[in-house]
Design a protein around this motif. Structure first.
Motif, PDB file in Angstrom:
ATOM      1  N   TRP A  19       0.838  -1.202   0.000  1.00  0.00           N
ATOM      2  CA  TRP A  19       0.000   0.000   0.000  1.00  0.00           C
ATOM      3  C   TRP A  19       0.873   1.252   0.000  1.00  0.00           C
ATOM      4  O   TRP A  19       0.639   2.188  -0.751  1.00  0.00           O
ATOM      5  CB  TRP A  19      -0.917  -0.044   1.221  1.00  0.00           C
ATOM      6  CG  TRP A  19      -1.846   1.118   1.356  1.00  0.00           C
ATOM      7  CD1 TRP A  19      -2.740   1.566   0.426  1.00  0.00           C
ATOM      8  CD2 TRP A  19      -1.967   1.965   2.487  1.00  0.00           C
ATOM      9  NE1 TRP A  19      -3.430   2.648   0.934  1.00  0.00           N
ATOM     10  CE2 TRP A  19      -2.980   2.915   2.195  1.00  0.00           C
ATOM     11  CE3 TRP A  19      -1.345   2.015   3.728  1.00  0.00           C
ATOM     12  CZ2 TRP A  19      -3.349   3.894   3.091  1.00  0.00           C
ATOM     13  CZ3 TRP A  19      -1.736   2.997   4.616  1.00  0.00           C
ATOM     14  CH2 TRP A  19      -2.720   3.922   4.295  1.00  0.00           C
ATOM     15  N   ARG A  20       1.906   1.258   0.826  1.00  0.00           N
ATOM     16  CA  ARG A  20       2.823   2.400   0.894  1.00  0.00           C
ATOM     17  C   ARG A  20       3.518   2.613  -0.448  1.00  0.00           C
ATOM     18  O   ARG A  20       3.643   3.738  -0.937  1.00  0.00           O
ATOM     19  CB  ARG A  20       3.854   2.170   1.999  1.00  0.00           C
ATOM     20  CG  ARG A  20       4.757   3.355   2.246  1.00  0.00           C
ATOM     21  CD  ARG A  20       5.767   3.106   3.363  1.00  0.00           C
ATOM     22  NE  ARG A  20       5.191   2.534   4.560  1.00  0.00           N
ATOM     23  CZ  ARG A  20       5.478   1.306   5.034  1.00  0.00           C
ATOM     24  NH1 ARG A  20       6.353   0.552   4.420  1.00  0.00           N
ATOM     25  NH2 ARG A  20       4.901   0.856   6.121  1.00  0.00           N
ATOM     26  N   GLU A  22       2.412   1.755  -3.392  1.00  0.00           N
ATOM     27  CA  GLU A  22       1.428   2.234  -4.364  1.00  0.00           C
ATOM     28  C   GLU A  22       1.165   3.725  -4.185  1.00  0.00           C
ATOM     29  O   GLU A  22       1.067   4.472  -5.158  1.00  0.00           O
ATOM     30  CB  GLU A  22       0.124   1.457  -4.186  1.00  0.00           C
ATOM     31  CG  GLU A  22      -0.949   1.832  -5.172  1.00  0.00           C
ATOM     32  CD  GLU A  22      -2.222   1.022  -4.970  1.00  0.00           C
ATOM     33  OE1 GLU A  22      -3.290   1.537  -5.316  1.00  0.00           O
ATOM     34  OE2 GLU A  22      -2.149  -0.116  -4.455  1.00  0.00           O
ATOM     35  N   ILE A  23       1.075   4.176  -2.950  1.00  0.00           N
ATOM     36  CA  ILE A  23       0.832   5.593  -2.674  1.00  0.00           C
ATOM     37  C   ILE A  23       2.034   6.432  -3.088  1.00  0.00           C
ATOM     38  O   ILE A  23       1.880   7.510  -3.674  1.00  0.00           O
ATOM     39  CB  ILE A  23       0.501   5.803  -1.188  1.00  0.00           C
ATOM     40  CG1 ILE A  23      -0.882   5.233  -0.894  1.00  0.00           C
ATOM     41  CG2 ILE A  23       0.575   7.268  -0.809  1.00  0.00           C
ATOM     42  CD1 ILE A  23      -1.245   5.215   0.552  1.00  0.00           C
ATOM     43  N   ASP A  24       3.226   5.951  -2.810  1.00  0.00           N
ATOM     44  CA  ASP A  24       4.437   6.718  -3.119  1.00  0.00           C
ATOM     45  C   ASP A  24       4.699   6.843  -4.616  1.00  0.00           C
ATOM     46  O   ASP A  24       5.349   7.793  -5.054  1.00  0.00           O
ATOM     47  CB  ASP A  24       5.660   6.085  -2.445  1.00  0.00           C
ATOM     48  CG  ASP A  24       5.670   6.294  -0.944  1.00  0.00           C
ATOM     49  OD1 ASP A  24       4.939   7.184  -0.462  1.00  0.00           O
ATOM     50  OD2 ASP A  24       6.419   5.578  -0.255  1.00  0.00           O
ATOM     51  N   GLU A  25       4.187   5.929  -5.418  1.00  0.00           N
ATOM     52  CA  GLU A  25       4.508   5.967  -6.848  1.00  0.00           C
ATOM     53  C   GLU A  25       3.657   6.966  -7.630  1.00  0.00           C
ATOM     54  O   GLU A  25       4.028   7.362  -8.723  1.00  0.00           O
ATOM     55  CB  GLU A  25       4.392   4.579  -7.462  1.00  0.00           C
ATOM     56  CG  GLU A  25       2.978   4.114  -7.727  1.00  0.00           C
ATOM     57  CD  GLU A  25       2.925   2.709  -8.316  1.00  0.00           C
ATOM     58  OE1 GLU A  25       1.948   2.427  -9.011  1.00  0.00           O
ATOM     59  OE2 GLU A  25       3.843   1.918  -8.096  1.00  0.00           O
ATOM     60  N   VAL A  26       2.519   7.397  -7.092  1.00  0.00           N
ATOM     61  CA  VAL A  26       1.635   8.326  -7.808  1.00  0.00           C
ATOM     62  C   VAL A  26       1.749   9.713  -7.181  1.00  0.00           C
ATOM     63  O   VAL A  26       1.403   9.906  -6.031  1.00  0.00           O
ATOM     64  CB  VAL A  26       0.163   7.845  -7.740  1.00  0.00           C
ATOM     65  CG1 VAL A  26      -0.746   8.823  -8.460  1.00  0.00           C
ATOM     66  CG2 VAL A  26       0.029   6.450  -8.316  1.00  0.00           C
ATOM     67  N   LEU A  28       0.823  13.472  -6.181  1.00  0.00           N
ATOM     68  CA  LEU A  28      -0.432  14.187  -5.966  1.00  0.00           C
ATOM     69  C   LEU A  28      -0.417  15.512  -6.702  1.00  0.00           C
ATOM     70  O   LEU A  28       0.586  16.224  -6.685  1.00  0.00           O
ATOM     71  CB  LEU A  28      -0.637  14.463  -4.478  1.00  0.00           C
ATOM     72  CG  LEU A  28      -0.938  13.262  -3.609  1.00  0.00           C
ATOM     73  CD1 LEU A  28      -1.013  13.675  -2.150  1.00  0.00           C
ATOM     74  CD2 LEU A  28      -2.246  12.624  -4.020  1.00  0.00           C
TER      75      LEU A  28
END
Length: 50
Positions: A19-20, A22-26, A28
């Motif tokens: 999850w971490r 996945e969040i770090d790759e996109v 904001l």
């Protein structure tokens, strides 16, 4: 030496790690554009700038 960790803890570590990642790759997008940010807050009752 054997690993005595709970399998559920290992699975949670794996899940949160994925999850971490996945969040770090996109990246904001900006939440507010600079012109609106400089405009300042407005008084909610009157709609006028404070």
């Amino acid at each position: 030496m054997t690993d005595h960790r709970d399998p559920a803890d290992a699975r949670l570590d794996e899940l949160f790690g994925a999850w971490r990642a996945e969040i770090d790759e996109v990246p904001l997008p900006a939440l507010v554009d600079p012109l609106r940010a400089v405009g300042g807050p407005m008084h909610p009752a009157t709609g006028r700038r404070a």
